[in-house]
Design a protein around this motif. Structure first.
Motif, mmCIF file in Angstrom:
data_model
loop_
_atom_site.group_PDB
_atom_site.id
_atom_site.type_symbol
_atom_site.label_atom_id
_atom_site.label_comp_id
_atom_site.label_asym_id
_atom_site.label_seq_id
_atom_site.Cartn_x
_atom_site.Cartn_y
_atom_site.Cartn_z
ATOM 1 N N LEU A 1 32.513 63.850 29.396
ATOM 2 C CA LEU A 1 32.526 63.100 30.870
ATOM 3 C C LEU A 1 31.968 61.848 30.789
ATOM 4 O O LEU A 1 32.541 60.886 31.763
ATOM 5 C CB LEU A 1 31.884 63.978 31.920
ATOM 6 C CG LEU A 1 32.823 65.436 31.866
ATOM 7 C CD1 LEU A 1 32.061 66.519 32.719
ATOM 8 C CD2 LEU A 1 34.269 65.044 32.791
ATOM 9 N N GLN A 2 30.719 61.625 30.170
ATOM 10 C CA GLN A 2 30.106 60.311 30.393
ATOM 11 C C GLN A 2 31.096 59.096 29.432
ATOM 12 O O GLN A 2 31.171 58.063 30.211
ATOM 13 C CB GLN A 2 28.821 60.207 29.610
ATOM 14 C CG GLN A 2 27.841 61.003 30.541
ATOM 15 C CD GLN A 2 26.589 61.332 29.817
ATOM 16 O OE1 GLN A 2 26.458 61.035 28.687
ATOM 17 N NE2 GLN A 2 25.285 61.055 30.743
ATOM 18 N N LEU B 1 34.390 58.714 31.941
ATOM 19 C CA LEU B 1 34.250 57.968 33.561
ATOM 20 C C LEU B 1 34.859 56.753 33.620
ATOM 21 O O LEU B 1 35.548 56.800 34.608
ATOM 22 C CB LEU B 1 32.674 58.251 33.874
ATOM 23 C CG LEU B 1 32.521 57.670 34.943
ATOM 24 C CD1 LEU B 1 33.069 58.834 36.267
ATOM 25 C CD2 LEU B 1 30.764 57.963 35.412
ATOM 26 N N LEU C 1 38.652 57.336 34.102
ATOM 27 C CA LEU C 1 38.816 58.256 35.074
ATOM 28 C C LEU C 1 38.828 57.467 36.581
ATOM 29 O O LEU C 1 39.530 57.666 37.280
ATOM 30 C CB LEU C 1 37.764 59.414 35.441
ATOM 31 C CG LEU C 1 38.012 60.617 34.227
ATOM 32 C CD1 LEU C 1 36.896 61.534 34.205
ATOM 33 C CD2 LEU C 1 39.145 61.530 34.551
ATOM 34 N N LYS C 2 37.809 56.442 36.494
ATOM 35 C CA LYS C 2 37.630 55.785 37.795
ATOM 36 C C LYS C 2 38.868 54.761 37.820
ATOM 37 O O LYS C 2 39.056 54.337 38.932
ATOM 38 C CB LYS C 2 36.399 54.898 37.699
ATOM 39 C CG LYS C 2 35.155 55.396 37.857
ATOM 40 C CD LYS C 2 33.864 54.546 37.588
ATOM 41 C CE LYS C 2 32.735 55.379 37.960
ATOM 42 N NZ LYS C 2 31.410 54.534 37.990
ATOM 43 N N VAL D 1 39.061 66.320 37.204
ATOM 44 C CA VAL D 1 38.362 67.169 36.124
ATOM 45 C C VAL D 1 38.331 68.780 36.207
ATOM 46 O O VAL D 1 38.073 69.236 37.295
ATOM 47 C CB VAL D 1 36.972 66.658 35.979
ATOM 48 C CG1 VAL D 1 36.018 67.484 34.726
ATOM 49 C CG2 VAL D 1 36.754 65.022 35.560
ATOM 50 N N LEU E 1 28.626 66.983 39.867
ATOM 51 C CA LEU E 1 29.531 66.044 39.705
ATOM 52 C C LEU E 1 30.408 65.876 40.759
ATOM 53 O O LEU E 1 31.023 64.879 41.156
ATOM 54 C CB LEU E 1 30.217 66.039 38.440
ATOM 55 C CG LEU E 1 29.192 65.757 37.281
ATOM 56 C CD1 LEU E 1 30.179 65.932 35.931
ATOM 57 C CD2 LEU E 1 28.635 64.443 37.156
ATOM 58 N N GLU F 1 28.532 64.095 43.280
ATOM 59 C CA GLU F 1 28.274 62.709 42.810
ATOM 60 C C GLU F 1 29.465 62.065 42.701
ATOM 61 O O GLU F 1 29.763 60.565 43.143
ATOM 62 C CB GLU F 1 27.541 62.696 41.644
ATOM 63 C CG GLU F 1 27.187 61.302 41.309
ATOM 64 C CD GLU F 1 26.098 61.510 40.122
ATOM 65 O OE1 GLU F 1 26.249 60.402 39.058
ATOM 66 O OE2 GLU F 1 25.805 62.359 39.773
ATOM 67 N N TRP F 2 30.676 62.442 42.445
ATOM 68 C CA TRP F 2 31.846 61.590 42.073
ATOM 69 C C TRP F 2 32.746 61.680 43.547
ATOM 70 O O TRP F 2 33.917 61.046 43.176
ATOM 71 C CB TRP F 2 32.564 62.130 40.897
ATOM 72 C CG TRP F 2 31.891 61.580 39.581
ATOM 73 C CD1 TRP F 2 30.831 60.995 39.385
ATOM 74 C CD2 TRP F 2 32.172 62.424 38.135
ATOM 75 N NE1 TRP F 2 30.106 60.818 38.233
ATOM 76 C CE2 TRP F 2 31.308 61.598 37.471
ATOM 77 C CE3 TRP F 2 33.109 62.749 37.765
ATOM 78 C CZ2 TRP F 2 31.027 61.685 36.097
ATOM 79 C CZ3 TRP F 2 32.989 63.161 36.421
ATOM 80 C CH2 TRP F 2 32.092 62.612 35.494
ATOM 81 N N ILE G 1 36.860 61.134 42.270
ATOM 82 C CA ILE G 1 37.139 62.104 41.357
ATOM 83 C C ILE G 1 36.782 63.765 41.759
ATOM 84 O O ILE G 1 35.819 63.787 42.195
ATOM 85 C CB ILE G 1 36.246 61.620 40.164
ATOM 86 C CG1 ILE G 1 36.537 60.232 39.738
ATOM 87 C CG2 ILE G 1 36.700 62.721 38.936
ATOM 88 C CD1 ILE G 1 35.650 59.777 38.593
ATOM 89 N N VAL H 1 36.293 67.513 40.791
ATOM 90 C CA VAL H 1 35.662 68.337 39.887
ATOM 91 C C VAL H 1 35.843 69.963 40.074
ATOM 92 O O VAL H 1 34.976 70.169 41.214
ATOM 93 C CB VAL H 1 34.208 67.704 39.446
ATOM 94 C CG1 VAL H 1 33.821 68.630 38.171
ATOM 95 C CG2 VAL H 1 34.235 66.342 39.356
#
Length: 229
Positions: free
Chosen positions: A100-101, A104, A107-108, A115, A147, A150-151, A155, A157
């Motif tokens: 995921l890191q 990212l 994905l952005k 996800v 996440l 946060e996303w 995004i 999740v």
């Protein structure tokens, strides 16, 4: 047509998901420990071992990522070693963190990325001999919620929490008619999970039809965690 990455797609649910996404004419990239049993038509195939994180060459833009690797470590608590706990954490949780890191930035760049992670019914439903895998999957669920918060809003999740599913990973638990019958009877629906059914849920969560769904743990367990019969 969308651009998806499926991690751990050469067996079980991941393999079924790749087949479904290819049938929908999407571009599918695979990252797997073994490159056998993969269907033709994949855009790219890369080696990935959750216990040995390495750099992946990812597409510039990703519309979705599904992390499928898992373990089934069933032992009495007093027999579990630190290595058992670390192995389950590395494959189920830390491997997902690494992917995921790395993914990212890709994905952005998608207008509506999604996800999908995999938990287990054991994360929230107490089962004997599941201490190690329950803890690892509970970490996956915590990561999913954190996440998703946060996303958001860019995004989505979500995670899927299946019960026992008829995959290669679960074959020691289902390698005889007697075991299959006993496992099925433990579920109110009198069946165990089917990889294609779980893959269909993941496919839905990736799709635009699920644009209002994030931060959810989708339980697909034949009713075992919520129905008493």
């Amino acid at each position: 047509m969308k651009n998806y990455l499926v991690v751990g797609g050469n067996s079980g649910i991941g393999q079924a998901l790749i087949a479904q996404l290819l049938e929908q004419n999407h571009k599918v990239h695979a990252a797997t420990r073994s490159q056998t049993n993969l269907p033709p038509g994949l855009c790219s195939i890369q080696s990935f071992d959750a216990t040995i994180p390495s750099e992946l060459q990812l597409p510039n833009s990703l519309d979705g990522l599904v992390y499928c690797p898992g373990t089934i470590t069933l032992k009495p608590f007093h027999r579990l070693t630190r290595e058992d706990f670390m192995h389950d954490l590395e494959i189920n949780y830390l491997g997902a963190v690494h992917i995921l890191q790395a993914a990212l930035p890709s994905l952005k760049k998608s207008p509506s990325p999604s996800v999908v992670l995999f938990s287990s019914v054991a994360a929230r439903h107490g089962l004997p001999f599941h201490s190690s895998i329950s803890a690892a999957k509970a970490a996956v669920e915590g990561l999913t919620l954190a996440l998703a918060a946060e996303w958001a809003p860019s995004i989505r999740v979500n995670a899927i929490a299946p019960s026992l599913t008829n995959t290669t990973l679960a074959s020691p638990l289902l390698n005889s008619e007697a075991k299959q019958e006993a496992a099925a009877k433990r579920h109110p629906l009198h069946k165990v999970g089917n990889p294609e059914d779980l893959a269909a849920i993941a496919s839905f969560l990736l799709s635009s039809q699920a644009q209002f769904i994030t931060g959810q743990i989708i339980t697909a367990d034949g009713g075992i965690s919520s129905i008493t019969k």
